[in-house]
Design a protein around this motif. Structure first.
Motif, PDB file in Angstrom:
ATOM      1  N   VAL A  20      19.609  51.656  23.112  1.00 59.70           N
ATOM      2  CA  VAL A  20      18.595  51.513  24.156  1.00 59.70           C
ATOM      3  C   VAL A  20      18.670  50.122  24.772  1.00 59.70           C
ATOM      4  O   VAL A  20      18.638  49.971  26.005  1.00 59.70           O
ATOM      5  N   PHE A  21      18.784  49.091  23.935  1.00 52.84           N
ATOM      6  CA  PHE A  21      18.846  47.727  24.449  1.00 52.84           C
ATOM      7  C   PHE A  21      20.055  47.542  25.363  1.00 52.84           C
ATOM      8  O   PHE A  21      19.940  46.942  26.445  1.00 52.84           O
ATOM      9  N   ALA A  22      21.209  48.060  24.959  1.00 51.26           N
ATOM     10  CA  ALA A  22      22.431  47.890  25.751  1.00 51.26           C
ATOM     11  C   ALA A  22      22.291  48.562  27.120  1.00 51.26           C
ATOM     12  O   ALA A  22      22.675  47.987  28.150  1.00 51.26           O
ATOM     13  N   VAL A  23      21.738  49.771  27.148  1.00 51.65           N
ATOM     14  CA  VAL A  23      21.590  50.493  28.408  1.00 51.65           C
ATOM     15  C   VAL A  23      20.604  49.774  29.326  1.00 51.65           C
ATOM     16  O   VAL A  23      20.869  49.580  30.520  1.00 51.65           O
ATOM     17  N   GLY A  28      18.886  46.031  33.684  1.00 52.39           N
ATOM     18  CA  GLY A  28      18.217  44.787  34.046  1.00 52.39           C
ATOM     19  C   GLY A  28      19.092  43.848  34.841  1.00 52.39           C
ATOM     20  O   GLY A  28      18.591  43.048  35.631  1.00 52.39           O
ATOM     21  N   LEU A  29      20.406  43.947  34.662  1.00 54.34           N
ATOM     22  CA  LEU A  29      21.353  43.101  35.391  1.00 54.34           C
ATOM     23  C   LEU A  29      21.723  43.656  36.758  1.00 54.34           C
ATOM     24  O   LEU A  29      22.223  42.917  37.615  1.00 54.34           O
ATOM     25  N   GLU A  45      20.150  57.486  35.372  1.00 53.00           N
ATOM     26  CA  GLU A  45      20.723  57.113  34.077  1.00 53.00           C
ATOM     27  C   GLU A  45      20.271  58.023  32.957  1.00 53.00           C
ATOM     28  O   GLU A  45      21.093  58.476  32.138  1.00 53.00           O
ATOM     29  N   PHE A  46      18.978  58.330  32.894  1.00 53.20           N
ATOM     30  CA  PHE A  46      18.427  58.992  31.706  1.00 53.20           C
ATOM     31  C   PHE A  46      18.232  60.494  31.865  1.00 53.20           C
ATOM     32  O   PHE A  46      18.175  61.208  30.862  1.00 53.20           O
ATOM     33  N   GLN A  75       6.806  50.100  32.535  1.00 58.68           N
ATOM     34  CA  GLN A  75       6.077  51.037  31.688  1.00 58.68           C
ATOM     35  C   GLN A  75       6.896  52.305  31.440  1.00 58.68           C
ATOM     36  O   GLN A  75       6.919  52.829  30.326  1.00 58.68           O
ATOM     37  N   VAL A  76       7.578  52.791  32.470  1.00 60.30           N
ATOM     38  CA  VAL A  76       8.436  53.966  32.292  1.00 60.30           C
ATOM     39  C   VAL A  76       9.582  53.637  31.342  1.00 60.30           C
ATOM     40  O   VAL A  76       9.906  54.418  30.439  1.00 60.30           O
ATOM     41  N   GLY A  77      10.206  52.470  31.520  1.00 58.08           N
ATOM     42  CA  GLY A  77      11.288  52.070  30.623  1.00 58.08           C
ATOM     43  C   GLY A  77      10.821  51.930  29.193  1.00 58.08           C
ATOM     44  O   GLY A  77      11.495  52.371  28.252  1.00 58.08           O
TER      45      GLY A  77
END
Length: 411
Positions: A20-23, A28-29, A45-46, A75-77
């Motif tokens: 999750v963090f990597a995606v 974020g970038l 993406e999801f 909030q969605v993320g």
């Protein structure tokens, strides 16, 4: 017993949290374009690519977050991370999506004071013109979407009148409460059809006790922090309270945080007006959530806590209420959205925040940036590029900054 019951995952929860963090770090970038664009990136993406949830459930999750105050895309993320990997996944999603823009704005905060002469003056002035174009676009879009009829337009005008007549730190809160009351009185018939739409089952559930705890914590912090700040008198507590209350009252879109933060930081003397508007303009040039503007403000505070401590405190404080409200709302979402009274009050609040943002467009944004006919022309061009040509915000930032530097050099 774990109050969260996400869909079963074949991998360990820790490994899923790293995924999750990597995606979200990649998002974020690369997620330029503001909250609406972020939600499109998330869907692609999801839903379309990774199939972490289906179209209907994503839409319902989006409905929860749009219903609540706070930064909708974050909030969605946060909720998607919660679905995928539990509480660790929720934190991982928020960190991954938030860190890139926060770090870029901190880099701007560090470098901007060291730029000298015409370059520095032009850069700051150009970023202030960016703020004019972006906030004008936000007012235009929100007015069209949130005030589509005479009743809601009248509520927005009432909010403008309230903010113009009241010279108190509570004017913004009063206008929001007034909007809710007027919405309840005037918009119930408008909200009935939307509230009657059937809701699909949410993709994740939080047990009701956990929801109650989150709601109580939200309320205790919102009501208790101002009292503690007055009793204790510490600057750190006042800073946390200011950013927490700003994050708790953002209805209708991320740009609404501008007048709330201006009231809490510029009016109190913590941030210089020029630094505030320049930072807001720079926030348009970075990917990720607009709320990371708080990191810049925390760094730029005139007295401690500032720099790293101020940035961390401000960032956590401004995002925290939105995440608590998501956890609080999930157990009761279906019953909440089925009530016309709730939907009517929210319609009134959303109309009021259009008036709130329109007032901020005049002061401090317009009065702090537009001083000459050339300034007006540059800001108007930026606005037209955003609204009619749908130019990327980054391109408008570049245009306004170049115009600001060129104007400063000629003088």
């Amino acid at each position: 017993m774990n109050s969260l019951r996400p869909s079963p995952q074949p991998r360990s929860r820790l490994r899923a949290a790293f995924e999750v963090f990597a995606v979200f770090l990649r998002l974020g970038l690369t997620s330029f374009g503001g909250p609406i664009a972020h939600l499109g990136y998330f869907r692609r993406e999801f839903v379309a690519k990774r199939n972490w949830l289906d179209e209907q459930r994503y839409s319902e999750l989006l409905g929860v977050c749009q219903f609540l105050p706070g930064p909708t895309s974050s909030q969605v993320g946060f909720s998607i991370g919660l679905l995928r990997a539990g509480w660790l996944g929720a934190i991982a999603a928020w960190c991954g999506f938030t860190l890139p823009s926060a770090m870029l704005l901190l880099a701007f905060a560090v470098l901007a004071p060291h730029l000298a002469g015409a370059l520095s003056d032009g850069l700051v002035h150009g970023l202030k013109l960016v703020a004019v174009a972006v906030v004008a676009q936000a007012v235009s879009d929100m007015a069209r979407r949130l005030c589509p009829d005479r009743r809601r337009a009248a509520i927005a005008l009432c909010a403008i009148a309230t903010l113009s007549l009241l010279n108190t730190a509570y004017a913004q809160l009063i206008s929001i409460v007034l909007g809710a009351l007027l919405g309840f009185a005037l918009c119930r018939t408008l909200a009935s059809a939307d509230a009657a739409e059937p809701a699909s089952e949410l993709p994740l559930r939080v047990a009701r006790p956990a929801g109650v705890i989150a709601l109580l914590l939200f309320a205790v912090l919102l009501l208790g922090l101002p009292v503690l700040a007055r009793i204790h008198g510490g600057q750190a507590l006042r800073v946390f309270d200011a950013f927490y209350r700003s994050g708790a009252l953002v209805f209708g879109g991320g740009h609404v945080v501008l007048p709330l933060l201006q009231q809490q930081t510029v009016a109190t003397g913590w941030i210089a007006p020029n630094d505030f508007l320049a930072g807001y303009g720079a926030a348009q040039a970075v990917p990720g959530p607009l709320f990371t503007f708080a990191a810049y403000l925390g760094w730029m505070m005139s007295s401690p806590p500032n720099h790293w401590a101020g940035a961390l405190m401000a960032t956590v404080a401004i995002f925290l209420p939105g995440m608590l409200l998501v956890l609080a709302a999930l157990p009761w979402w279906q019953s909440l959205r089925a009530r016309p009274a709730t939907a009517a009050a929210l319609a009134g609040v959303n109309a009021a925040v259009v008036g709130l943002l329109a007032t901020a467009l005049y002061s401090p944004v317009w009065t702090g940036a537009v001083h000459t006919p050339v300034d007006f022309a540059v800001a108007a061009l930026g606005f037209i590029l955003l609204v009619r040509w749908h130019a990327p915000p980054l391109a408008v930032v570049a245009l306004c900054v170049l115009a600001g530097v060129a104007t400063a050099a000629l003088h």
